[in-house]
Design a protein around this motif. Structure first.
Motif, PDB file in Angstrom:
ATOM      1  N   ASP A   1     -49.458 -20.547  52.478  1.00 35.07           N
ATOM      2  CA  ASP A   1     -48.301 -20.193  53.304  1.00 35.07           C
ATOM      3  C   ASP A   1     -48.695 -19.224  54.409  1.00 35.07           C
ATOM      4  O   ASP A   1     -48.227 -19.328  55.551  1.00 35.07           O
ATOM      5  CB  ASP A   1     -47.206 -19.568  52.432  1.00 35.07           C
ATOM      6  N   VAL A   2     -49.547 -18.262  54.059  1.00 41.38           N
ATOM      7  CA  VAL A   2     -49.989 -17.281  55.047  1.00 41.38           C
ATOM      8  C   VAL A   2     -50.736 -17.963  56.184  1.00 41.38           C
ATOM      9  O   VAL A   2     -50.492 -17.687  57.363  1.00 41.38           O
ATOM     10  CB  VAL A   2     -50.882 -16.218  54.379  1.00 41.38           C
ATOM     11  N   LEU A   3     -51.673 -18.867  55.834  1.00 40.25           N
ATOM     12  CA  LEU A   3     -52.479 -19.533  56.856  1.00 40.25           C
ATOM     13  C   LEU A   3     -51.638 -20.460  57.724  1.00 40.25           C
ATOM     14  O   LEU A   3     -51.779 -20.469  58.960  1.00 40.25           O
ATOM     15  CB  LEU A   3     -53.613 -20.319  56.186  1.00 40.25           C
ATOM     16  N   VAL A   4     -50.761 -21.253  57.097  1.00 35.92           N
ATOM     17  CA  VAL A   4     -49.936 -22.203  57.859  1.00 35.92           C
ATOM     18  C   VAL A   4     -49.005 -21.457  58.805  1.00 35.92           C
ATOM     19  O   VAL A   4     -48.962 -21.719  60.015  1.00 35.92           O
ATOM     20  CB  VAL A   4     -49.134 -23.112  56.904  1.00 35.92           C
ATOM     21  N   LEU A   5     -48.245 -20.513  58.249  1.00 34.05           N
ATOM     22  CA  LEU A   5     -47.299 -19.774  59.077  1.00 34.05           C
ATOM     23  C   LEU A   5     -48.022 -18.871  60.080  1.00 34.05           C
ATOM     24  O   LEU A   5     -47.580 -18.715  61.226  1.00 34.05           O
ATOM     25  CB  LEU A   5     -46.378 -18.934  58.188  1.00 34.05           C
ATOM     26  N   GLY A   6     -49.149 -18.293  59.655  1.00 32.29           N
ATOM     27  CA  GLY A   6     -49.881 -17.391  60.531  1.00 32.29           C
ATOM     28  C   GLY A   6     -50.442 -18.078  61.754  1.00 32.29           C
ATOM     29  O   GLY A   6     -50.239 -17.621  62.887  1.00 32.29           O
ATOM     30  N   PHE A   7     -51.147 -19.203  61.537  1.00 33.94           N
ATOM     31  CA  PHE A   7     -51.737 -19.911  62.682  1.00 33.94           C
ATOM     32  C   PHE A   7     -50.674 -20.583  63.548  1.00 33.94           C
ATOM     33  O   PHE A   7     -50.812 -20.630  64.778  1.00 33.94           O
ATOM     34  CB  PHE A   7     -52.749 -20.943  62.200  1.00 33.94           C
ATOM     35  N   ALA A   8     -49.604 -21.096  62.936  1.00 34.77           N
ATOM     36  CA  ALA A   8     -48.527 -21.697  63.722  1.00 34.77           C
ATOM     37  C   ALA A   8     -47.875 -20.645  64.616  1.00 34.77           C
ATOM     38  O   ALA A   8     -47.631 -20.877  65.813  1.00 34.77           O
ATOM     39  CB  ALA A   8     -47.489 -22.333  62.800  1.00 34.77           C
ATOM     40  N   ASN A   9     -47.609 -19.476  64.034  1.00 34.88           N
ATOM     41  CA  ASN A   9     -47.010 -18.391  64.814  1.00 34.88           C
ATOM     42  C   ASN A   9     -47.968 -17.886  65.887  1.00 34.88           C
ATOM     43  O   ASN A   9     -47.558 -17.553  67.008  1.00 34.88           O
ATOM     44  CB  ASN A   9     -46.627 -17.246  63.877  1.00 34.88           C
TER      45      ASN A   9
ATOM     46  N   LEU B   1     -56.239 -13.083  59.745  1.00 31.19           N
ATOM     47  CA  LEU B   1     -56.187 -14.325  58.981  1.00 31.19           C
ATOM     48  C   LEU B   1     -57.545 -14.715  58.405  1.00 31.19           C
ATOM     49  O   LEU B   1     -57.615 -15.506  57.458  1.00 31.19           O
ATOM     50  CB  LEU B   1     -55.676 -15.469  59.873  1.00 31.19           C
ATOM     51  N   LEU B   2     -58.619 -14.175  58.975  1.00 32.11           N
ATOM     52  CA  LEU B   2     -59.952 -14.534  58.491  1.00 32.11           C
ATOM     53  C   LEU B   2     -60.163 -14.153  57.038  1.00 32.11           C
ATOM     54  O   LEU B   2     -60.933 -14.799  56.329  1.00 32.11           O
ATOM     55  CB  LEU B   2     -61.017 -13.854  59.366  1.00 32.11           C
ATOM     56  N   SER B   3     -59.477 -13.101  56.591  1.00 37.03           N
ATOM     57  CA  SER B   3     -59.631 -12.672  55.194  1.00 37.03           C
ATOM     58  C   SER B   3     -59.212 -13.766  54.227  1.00 37.03           C
ATOM     59  O   SER B   3     -59.864 -13.986  53.192  1.00 37.03           O
ATOM     60  CB  SER B   3     -58.807 -11.406  54.956  1.00 37.03           C
ATOM     61  N   PHE B   4     -58.142 -14.471  54.547  1.00 35.37           N
ATOM     62  CA  PHE B   4     -57.641 -15.524  53.658  1.00 35.37           C
ATOM     63  C   PHE B   4     -58.523 -16.763  53.692  1.00 35.37           C
ATOM     64  O   PHE B   4     -58.426 -17.624  52.833  1.00 35.37           O
ATOM     65  CB  PHE B   4     -56.204 -15.887  54.051  1.00 35.37           C
ATOM     66  N   ILE B   5     -59.391 -16.866  54.712  1.00 29.59           N
ATOM     67  CA  ILE B   5     -60.325 -17.984  54.795  1.00 29.59           C
ATOM     68  C   ILE B   5     -61.667 -17.611  54.168  1.00 29.59           C
ATOM     69  O   ILE B   5     -62.218 -18.373  53.352  1.00 29.59           O
ATOM     70  CB  ILE B   5     -60.529 -18.407  56.264  1.00 29.59           C
ATOM     71  N   LEU B   6     -62.185 -16.438  54.526  1.00 26.14           N
ATOM     72  CA  LEU B   6     -63.498 -16.025  54.036  1.00 26.14           C
ATOM     73  C   LEU B   6     -63.503 -15.747  52.538  1.00 26.14           C
ATOM     74  O   LEU B   6     -64.501 -16.010  51.848  1.00 26.14           O
ATOM     75  CB  LEU B   6     -63.951 -14.769  54.803  1.00 26.14           C
ATOM     76  N   LEU B   7     -62.399 -15.203  52.012  1.00 23.41           N
ATOM     77  CA  LEU B   7     -62.349 -14.855  50.584  1.00 23.41           C
ATOM     78  C   LEU B   7     -61.842 -15.990  49.707  1.00 23.41           C
ATOM     79  O   LEU B   7     -61.806 -15.848  48.481  1.00 23.41           O
ATOM     80  CB  LEU B   7     -61.456 -13.619  50.378  1.00 23.41           C
TER      81      LEU B   7
ATOM     82  N   PHE C   1     -53.863 -15.985  76.836  1.00 24.64           N
ATOM     83  CA  PHE C   1     -53.730 -16.941  75.735  1.00 24.64           C
ATOM     84  C   PHE C   1     -54.959 -16.924  74.830  1.00 24.64           C
ATOM     85  O   PHE C   1     -54.852 -16.861  73.595  1.00 24.64           O
ATOM     86  CB  PHE C   1     -53.503 -18.344  76.298  1.00 24.64           C
ATOM     87  N   VAL C   2     -56.152 -16.988  75.426  1.00 22.57           N
ATOM     88  CA  VAL C   2     -57.392 -17.004  74.644  1.00 22.57           C
ATOM     89  C   VAL C   2     -57.569 -15.685  73.884  1.00 22.57           C
ATOM     90  O   VAL C   2     -57.933 -15.680  72.692  1.00 22.57           O
ATOM     91  CB  VAL C   2     -58.599 -17.264  75.567  1.00 22.57           C
ATOM     92  N   ALA C   3     -57.315 -14.554  74.544  1.00 18.16           N
ATOM     93  CA  ALA C   3     -57.452 -13.258  73.886  1.00 18.16           C
ATOM     94  C   ALA C   3     -56.469 -13.142  72.728  1.00 18.16           C
ATOM     95  O   ALA C   3     -56.799 -12.582  71.669  1.00 18.16           O
ATOM     96  CB  ALA C   3     -57.224 -12.132  74.895  1.00 18.16           C
ATOM     97  N   PHE C   4     -55.264 -13.651  72.910  1.00 17.85           N
ATOM     98  CA  PHE C   4     -54.262 -13.608  71.842  1.00 17.85           C
ATOM     99  C   PHE C   4     -54.733 -14.389  70.618  1.00 17.85           C
ATOM    100  O   PHE C   4     -54.598 -13.922  69.476  1.00 17.85           O
ATOM    101  CB  PHE C   4     -52.938 -14.169  72.363  1.00 17.85           C
ATOM    102  N   LEU C   5     -55.304 -15.569  70.855  1.00 18.98           N
ATOM    103  CA  LEU C   5     -55.779 -16.388  69.732  1.00 18.98           C
ATOM    104  C   LEU C   5     -56.957 -15.727  69.017  1.00 18.98           C
ATOM    105  O   LEU C   5     -57.009 -15.690  67.780  1.00 18.98           O
ATOM    106  CB  LEU C   5     -56.190 -17.774  70.231  1.00 18.98           C
ATOM    107  N   ILE C   6     -57.917 -15.198  69.790  1.00 18.94           N
ATOM    108  CA  ILE C   6     -59.133 -14.641  69.192  1.00 18.94           C
ATOM    109  C   ILE C   6     -58.814 -13.401  68.359  1.00 18.94           C
ATOM    110  O   ILE C   6     -59.181 -13.316  67.176  1.00 18.94           O
ATOM    111  CB  ILE C   6     -60.160 -14.305  70.284  1.00 18.94           C
ATOM    112  N   PHE C   7     -58.124 -12.439  68.954  1.00 18.11           N
ATOM    113  CA  PHE C   7     -57.864 -11.189  68.238  1.00 18.11           C
ATOM    114  C   PHE C   7     -56.787 -11.357  67.165  1.00 18.11           C
ATOM    115  O   PHE C   7     -56.846 -10.701  66.131  1.00 18.11           O
ATOM    116  CB  PHE C   7     -57.447 -10.100  69.224  1.00 18.11           C
ATOM    117  N   GLY C   8     -55.833 -12.242  67.408  1.00 14.19           N
ATOM    118  CA  GLY C   8     -54.807 -12.474  66.394  1.00 14.19           C
ATOM    119  C   GLY C   8     -55.350 -13.168  65.157  1.00 14.19           C
ATOM    120  O   GLY C   8     -54.743 -13.092  64.078  1.00 14.19           O
ATOM    121  N   SER C   9     -56.478 -13.858  65.281  1.00 12.87           N
ATOM    122  CA  SER C   9     -57.076 -14.541  64.130  1.00 12.87           C
ATOM    123  C   SER C   9     -57.783 -13.585  63.179  1.00 12.87           C
ATOM    124  O   SER C   9     -58.075 -13.973  62.031  1.00 12.87           O
ATOM    125  CB  SER C   9     -58.080 -15.595  64.611  1.00 12.87           C
ATOM    126  N   ALA C  10     -58.063 -12.371  63.621  1.00 10.73           N
ATOM    127  CA  ALA C  10     -58.826 -11.431  62.794  1.00 10.73           C
ATOM    128  C   ALA C  10     -58.205 -11.187  61.418  1.00 10.73           C
ATOM    129  O   ALA C  10     -58.898 -11.295  60.393  1.00 10.73           O
ATOM    130  CB  ALA C  10     -59.017 -10.112  63.550  1.00 10.73           C
TER     131      ALA C  10
END
Length: 269
Positions: A70-78, A193-199, A182-191
């Motif tokens: 849920d975190v990843l789906v809602l996080g990346f969509a938002n 969310l990386l925890s839920f992917i890496l762990l 737009f690019v800066a928003f995507l790059i820094f906003g992904s930080a």
């Protein structure tokens, strides 16, 4: 060589050193200038907004005890939706401001070229503004008389001094500002969310993933806080602390709202 001559030479040799010493004591150190770079402002402020927004969303979802999916789906969509909105908003605001400045310059140029009877009034207005800024009356008159020979300079000065508007920057590209935002928003906003992917391969504990997101978000906020201090010439510690506090307040508020709504709805674990 007599004694008087020797004494005179000794004083002459000491005087430069003395003057240098006095100049060193009275001379103030040069302050640090801002960090100059094209579109740096868009990168920093889009990044700050992205990290705070995304981490606040993660906190609200975690407060509601939802899963990593849920975190990843809602996080990346938002993140994508907000990134498009931020980039398009930057493009629209930049292009609108540029168009307004260009239109105002056309009006100012027409006033100077066609209202010949009021040209003296335009010059008098500029002289009064220069005097208000501390310029001597004779210098103000001289400056305005010189500018009146060059209509383009006179138009720009009238816009800046009288109308409080900067002339349009022809080198500015609004689409580029929007794309960088737009690019800066995507790059820094992904930080966060990386925890839920890496762990994901190492643990299923949602609390560990959430605290990992806290660490990554804090690290990204600290980096952007340093960049903000570099741009504005601010104190590094103050800039980083204020950035972290802002992110913490936003995240805590979102977490409490998610936790409160979950309990209010009577959702059981």
């Amino acid at each position: 060589m007599d004694g008087n001559t020797s004494t005179h030479l000794l004083i002459s040799q000491e005087e430069p050193d003395k003057r240098t010493h006095i100049q060193t004591e009275t001379e103030q150190p040069k302050p640090n200038g801002p960090w100059k770079g094209e579109c740096v402002k868009s990168v920093v402020y889009a990044g700050l907004d992205a990290i705070v927004t995304c981490f606040a969303l993660i906190s609200s979802i975690s407060g509601g005890h939802l899963s990593s999916v849920d975190v990843l789906v809602l996080g990346f969509a938002n993140l994508v939706a907000d990134g498009i909105s931020m980039g398009f908003g930057d493009f629209v605001s930049s292009s609108t401001e540029k168009d307004m400045a260009a239109k105002e310059r056309q009006v100012t140029e027409w006033e100077i070229n066609n209202q010949h009877g009021r040209l003296q009034q335009h010059e008098d207005d500029l002289i009064q503004r220069y005097q208000a800024l501390g310029m001597d009356i004779h210098d103000a008159v001289t400056v305005v008389k010189v500018f009146s020979k060059y209509k383009d300079i006179l138009v720009d000065e009238k816009m800046t001094i009288q109308k409080r508007m900067l002339p349009p920057d022809q080198a500015e590209k609004p689409w580029k500002n929007g794309l960088i935002t737009f690019v800066a928003f995507l790059i820094f906003g992904s930080a966060p969310l990386l925890s839920f992917i890496l762990l994901l391969p190492f643990t299923r504990n949602e609390s560990i993933k959430f605290w990992g997101a806290c660490v990554l978000a804090a690290l990204a906020l600290a980096i952007l806080g340093l960049a903000k201090a570099k741009i504005a010439g601010q104190n590094y510690v103050f800039a980083v602390a204020s950035t972290l506090i802002t992110g913490a307040i936003a995240a805590a508020s979102a977490y409490l709202i998610g936790w409160g709504l979950r309990n209010l709805a009577g959702v059981q674990e």
